[in-house]
Design a protein around this motif. Sequence first.
Motif, PDB file in Angstrom:
ATOM      1  N   LEU A 174     -19.233  10.098   5.878  1.00 12.41           N
ATOM      2  CA  LEU A 174     -19.153   9.432   4.583  1.00 12.41           C
ATOM      3  C   LEU A 174     -17.704   9.182   4.181  1.00 12.41           C
ATOM      4  O   LEU A 174     -16.826  10.000   4.451  1.00 12.41           O
ATOM      5  CB  LEU A 174     -19.822  10.285   3.501  1.00 12.41           C
ATOM      6  N   VAL A 175     -17.480   8.052   3.518  1.00 11.53           N
ATOM      7  CA  VAL A 175     -16.188   7.741   2.902  1.00 11.53           C
ATOM      8  C   VAL A 175     -16.305   7.985   1.406  1.00 11.53           C
ATOM      9  O   VAL A 175     -17.246   7.499   0.763  1.00 11.53           O
ATOM     10  CB  VAL A 175     -15.771   6.284   3.162  1.00 11.53           C
ATOM     11  N   ARG A 176     -15.378   8.735   0.864  1.00 15.35           N
ATOM     12  CA  ARG A 176     -15.355   8.998  -0.578  1.00 15.35           C
ATOM     13  C   ARG A 176     -14.120   8.313  -1.180  1.00 15.35           C
ATOM     14  O   ARG A 176     -12.992   8.657  -0.856  1.00 15.35           O
ATOM     15  CB  ARG A 176     -15.300  10.500  -0.855  1.00 15.35           C
ATOM     16  N   VAL A 177     -14.355   7.321  -2.041  1.00 12.72           N
ATOM     17  CA  VAL A 177     -13.261   6.598  -2.688  1.00 12.72           C
ATOM     18  C   VAL A 177     -12.770   7.402  -3.883  1.00 12.72           C
ATOM     19  O   VAL A 177     -13.525   7.680  -4.819  1.00 12.72           O
ATOM     20  CB  VAL A 177     -13.709   5.194  -3.140  1.00 12.72           C
ATOM     21  N   SER A 178     -11.509   7.789  -3.825  1.00 12.61           N
ATOM     22  CA  SER A 178     -10.883   8.512  -4.933  1.00 12.61           C
ATOM     23  C   SER A 178      -9.703   7.678  -5.414  1.00 12.61           C
ATOM     24  O   SER A 178      -8.552   7.892  -5.034  1.00 12.61           O
ATOM     25  CB  SER A 178     -10.418   9.899  -4.473  1.00 12.61           C
ATOM     26  N   ALA A 179     -10.008   6.684  -6.252  1.00 11.69           N
ATOM     27  CA  ALA A 179      -8.992   5.718  -6.687  1.00 11.69           C
ATOM     28  C   ALA A 179      -8.930   5.679  -8.208  1.00 11.69           C
ATOM     29  O   ALA A 179      -9.845   6.125  -8.901  1.00 11.69           O
ATOM     30  CB  ALA A 179      -9.319   4.329  -6.142  1.00 11.69           C
ATOM     31  N   ASP A 180      -7.833   5.144  -8.722  1.00  6.73           N
ATOM     32  CA  ASP A 180      -7.685   4.978 -10.172  1.00  6.73           C
ATOM     33  C   ASP A 180      -8.728   3.994 -10.696  1.00  6.73           C
ATOM     34  O   ASP A 180      -9.125   3.052 -10.003  1.00  6.73           O
ATOM     35  CB  ASP A 180      -6.287   4.462 -10.510  1.00  6.73           C
ATOM     36  N   ASP A 181      -9.185   4.212 -11.928  1.00 13.22           N
ATOM     37  CA  ASP A 181     -10.122   3.295 -12.563  1.00 13.22           C
ATOM     38  C   ASP A 181      -9.371   2.026 -12.976  1.00 13.22           C
ATOM     39  O   ASP A 181      -8.550   2.050 -13.899  1.00 13.22           O
ATOM     40  CB  ASP A 181     -10.754   3.935 -13.803  1.00 13.22           C
ATOM     41  N   ARG A 182      -9.656   0.956 -12.273  1.00 15.61           N
ATOM     42  CA  ARG A 182      -9.018  -0.313 -12.605  1.00 15.61           C
ATOM     43  C   ARG A 182      -9.865  -1.454 -12.068  1.00 15.61           C
ATOM     44  O   ARG A 182     -10.752  -1.253 -11.223  1.00 15.61           O
ATOM     45  CB  ARG A 182      -7.600  -0.395 -12.019  1.00 15.61           C
ATOM     46  N   SER A 183      -9.609  -2.664 -12.574  1.00 16.61           N
ATOM     47  CA  SER A 183     -10.331  -3.844 -12.119  1.00 16.61           C
ATOM     48  C   SER A 183      -9.438  -5.062 -12.240  1.00 16.61           C
ATOM     49  O   SER A 183      -8.491  -5.072 -13.035  1.00 16.61           O
ATOM     50  CB  SER A 183     -11.629  -4.050 -12.916  1.00 16.61           C
ATOM     51  N   ILE A 184      -9.775  -6.079 -11.455  1.00 19.77           N
ATOM     52  CA  ILE A 184      -8.991  -7.310 -11.492  1.00 19.77           C
ATOM     53  C   ILE A 184      -9.915  -8.488 -11.207  1.00 19.77           C
ATOM     54  O   ILE A 184     -10.805  -8.402 -10.358  1.00 19.77           O
ATOM     55  CB  ILE A 184      -7.832  -7.264 -10.472  1.00 19.77           C
ATOM     56  N   GLN A 185      -9.724  -9.577 -11.941  1.00 21.51           N
ATOM     57  CA  GLN A 185     -10.460 -10.817 -11.716  1.00 21.51           C
ATOM     58  C   GLN A 185      -9.481 -11.907 -11.331  1.00 21.51           C
ATOM     59  O   GLN A 185      -8.401 -12.025 -11.912  1.00 21.51           O
ATOM     60  CB  GLN A 185     -11.235 -11.229 -12.973  1.00 21.51           C
ATOM     61  N   SER A 186      -9.868 -12.691 -10.323  1.00 16.59           N
ATOM     62  CA  SER A 186      -8.946 -13.720  -9.848  1.00 16.59           C
ATOM     63  C   SER A 186      -9.724 -14.795  -9.106  1.00 16.59           C
ATOM     64  O   SER A 186     -10.853 -14.574  -8.653  1.00 16.59           O
ATOM     65  CB  SER A 186      -7.899 -13.093  -8.923  1.00 16.59           C
ATOM     66  N   SER A 187      -9.129 -15.960  -8.993  1.00 18.95           N
ATOM     67  CA  SER A 187      -9.685 -17.030  -8.172  1.00 18.95           C
ATOM     68  C   SER A 187      -9.022 -17.062  -6.806  1.00 18.95           C
ATOM     69  O   SER A 187      -9.417 -17.835  -5.934  1.00 18.95           O
ATOM     70  CB  SER A 187      -9.495 -18.380  -8.868  1.00 18.95           C
ATOM     71  N   GLU A 188      -8.028 -16.233  -6.622  1.00 19.99           N
ATOM     72  CA  GLU A 188      -7.261 -16.205  -5.375  1.00 19.99           C
ATOM     73  C   GLU A 188      -7.771 -15.101  -4.444  1.00 19.99           C
ATOM     74  O   GLU A 188      -8.623 -14.292  -4.798  1.00 19.99           O
ATOM     75  CB  GLU A 188      -5.775 -15.962  -5.681  1.00 19.99           C
ATOM     76  N   GLY A 189      -7.211 -15.070  -3.239  1.00 28.41           N
ATOM     77  CA  GLY A 189      -7.486 -13.977  -2.317  1.00 28.41           C
ATOM     78  C   GLY A 189      -6.645 -12.765  -2.686  1.00 28.41           C
ATOM     79  O   GLY A 189      -5.580 -12.887  -3.289  1.00 28.41           O
ATOM     80  N   LEU A 190      -7.151 -11.587  -2.367  1.00 32.94           N
ATOM     81  CA  LEU A 190      -6.462 -10.353  -2.729  1.00 32.94           C
ATOM     82  C   LEU A 190      -6.503  -9.391  -1.552  1.00 32.94           C
ATOM     83  O   LEU A 190      -7.520  -9.287  -0.859  1.00 32.94           O
ATOM     84  CB  LEU A 190      -7.131  -9.719  -3.950  1.00 32.94           C
ATOM     85  N   GLY A 191      -5.384  -8.700  -1.328  1.00 36.91           N
ATOM     86  CA  GLY A 191      -5.300  -7.746  -0.237  1.00 36.91           C
ATOM     87  C   GLY A 191      -5.573  -6.329  -0.718  1.00 36.91           C
ATOM     88  O   GLY A 191      -5.179  -5.950  -1.832  1.00 36.91           O
ATOM     89  N   PHE A 192      -6.247  -5.519   0.121  1.00 35.98           N
ATOM     90  CA  PHE A 192      -6.589  -4.144  -0.218  1.00 35.98           C
ATOM     91  C   PHE A 192      -6.119  -3.217   0.905  1.00 35.98           C
ATOM     92  O   PHE A 192      -6.336  -3.507   2.084  1.00 35.98           O
ATOM     93  CB  PHE A 192      -8.099  -3.987  -0.394  1.00 35.98           C
ATOM     94  N   THR A 193      -5.508  -2.115   0.516  1.00 41.08           N
ATOM     95  CA  THR A 193      -5.055  -1.119   1.478  1.00 41.08           C
ATOM     96  C   THR A 193      -5.803   0.183   1.235  1.00 41.08           C
ATOM     97  O   THR A 193      -5.735   0.752   0.144  1.00 41.08           O
ATOM     98  CB  THR A 193      -3.550  -0.864   1.360  1.00 41.08           C
ATOM     99  N   MET A 194      -6.543   0.628   2.241  1.00 44.32           N
ATOM    100  CA  MET A 194      -7.238   1.899   2.163  1.00 44.32           C
ATOM    101  C   MET A 194      -6.421   2.948   2.904  1.00 44.32           C
ATOM    102  O   MET A 194      -6.089   2.772   4.075  1.00 44.32           O
ATOM    103  CB  MET A 194      -8.641   1.805   2.772  1.00 44.32           C
ATOM    104  N   SER A 195      -6.094   4.046   2.215  1.00 47.90           N
ATOM    105  CA  SER A 195      -5.281   5.113   2.808  1.00 47.90           C
ATOM    106  C   SER A 195      -6.046   6.427   2.752  1.00 47.90           C
ATOM    107  O   SER A 195      -6.641   6.773   1.724  1.00 47.90           O
ATOM    108  CB  SER A 195      -3.946   5.260   2.052  1.00 47.90           C
ATOM    109  N   VAL A 196      -6.023   7.161   3.855  1.00 47.60           N
ATOM    110  CA  VAL A 196      -6.712   8.447   3.929  1.00 47.60           C
ATOM    111  C   VAL A 196      -5.907   9.501   3.189  1.00 47.60           C
ATOM    112  O   VAL A 196      -4.714   9.684   3.437  1.00 47.60           O
ATOM    113  CB  VAL A 196      -6.907   8.878   5.395  1.00 47.60           C
ATOM    114  N   GLU A 197      -6.555  10.204   2.265  1.00 47.18           N
ATOM    115  CA  GLU A 197      -5.917  11.292   1.531  1.00 47.18           C
ATOM    116  C   GLU A 197      -6.356  12.661   2.047  1.00 47.18           C
ATOM    117  O   GLU A 197      -5.614  13.628   1.959  1.00 47.18           O
ATOM    118  CB  GLU A 197      -6.241  11.174   0.040  1.00 47.18           C
TER     119      GLU A 197
END
Length: 247
Positions: free
Chosen positions: A159-182
């Motif tokens: 299982l992967v457990r996402v432990s990230a800050d509560d945030r959101s973003i809306q856009s019409s563009e492409g967006l990059g995401f970086t997943m880092s192991v903690e």
Amino acid sequence: MLAFILVFAIILSSVTLLSMTGFQAMQDYQEAEQLQNADRAMEALAVNFNDVIRYDGIEQRYGELALREGTVSTGDSGTTLNISIDGDRINETDPDLFADYGGDANATVNLGEFMYTSEGDRIAYEGGGLMRGHESESWSLVSKRPQLRCGDETAVISLVRVSADDRSIQSSEGLGFTMSVENRSSKVYNNTDKVNISVEESAYDDAWKSTLESGDWGESDTGVCAVGDGSGSGRVVVTLVEVDVEY
């Protein structure tokens, strides 16, 4: 003159009706196509991100997603699972996450949140799988199964457990995401008979129920995998990778 007016009115009404229904049909088709594209893009992203489960040496993965006026949100609160082996629960709160294993332990594993939303439709990356639903409706379904395997002698839960800050973003563009192991924890439980996964809380109950009813996980009860010959000869391998997602 009267016939001309009647014919012209009929033509005008037909064109108006066709325009209204046609535009609505085109809009519905566009929305459905956008959701399908988002589903395929999220699946590609999930396959890329799941490398952190498959390979111990991978500590980071990067992917992109075209939002197209959609919204991506992250957080550390999502579906909560209970995992128990031979009736005893696994403790997630230990520093080693699965080191302490006993009946009095806190067994909850919160998978966190990484979700794409568009026009109320939701596609969520949960535990390494993909779940789909709608924010105003109770239904949900599985787009990509989490990495849960029930074999004759061995059960594997990754299982992967996402432990990230509560945030959101809306856009019409492409967006990059970086997943880092903690944090990465894995433990093998030998001399077992069965392992059980149950959903304590989730916005995707139907999807998880379908996941845990399918294959050998639903042979006797939902989310139960019998391993070995019933004499304590089975083995359960549990891996939890805690990650942060930045964008």
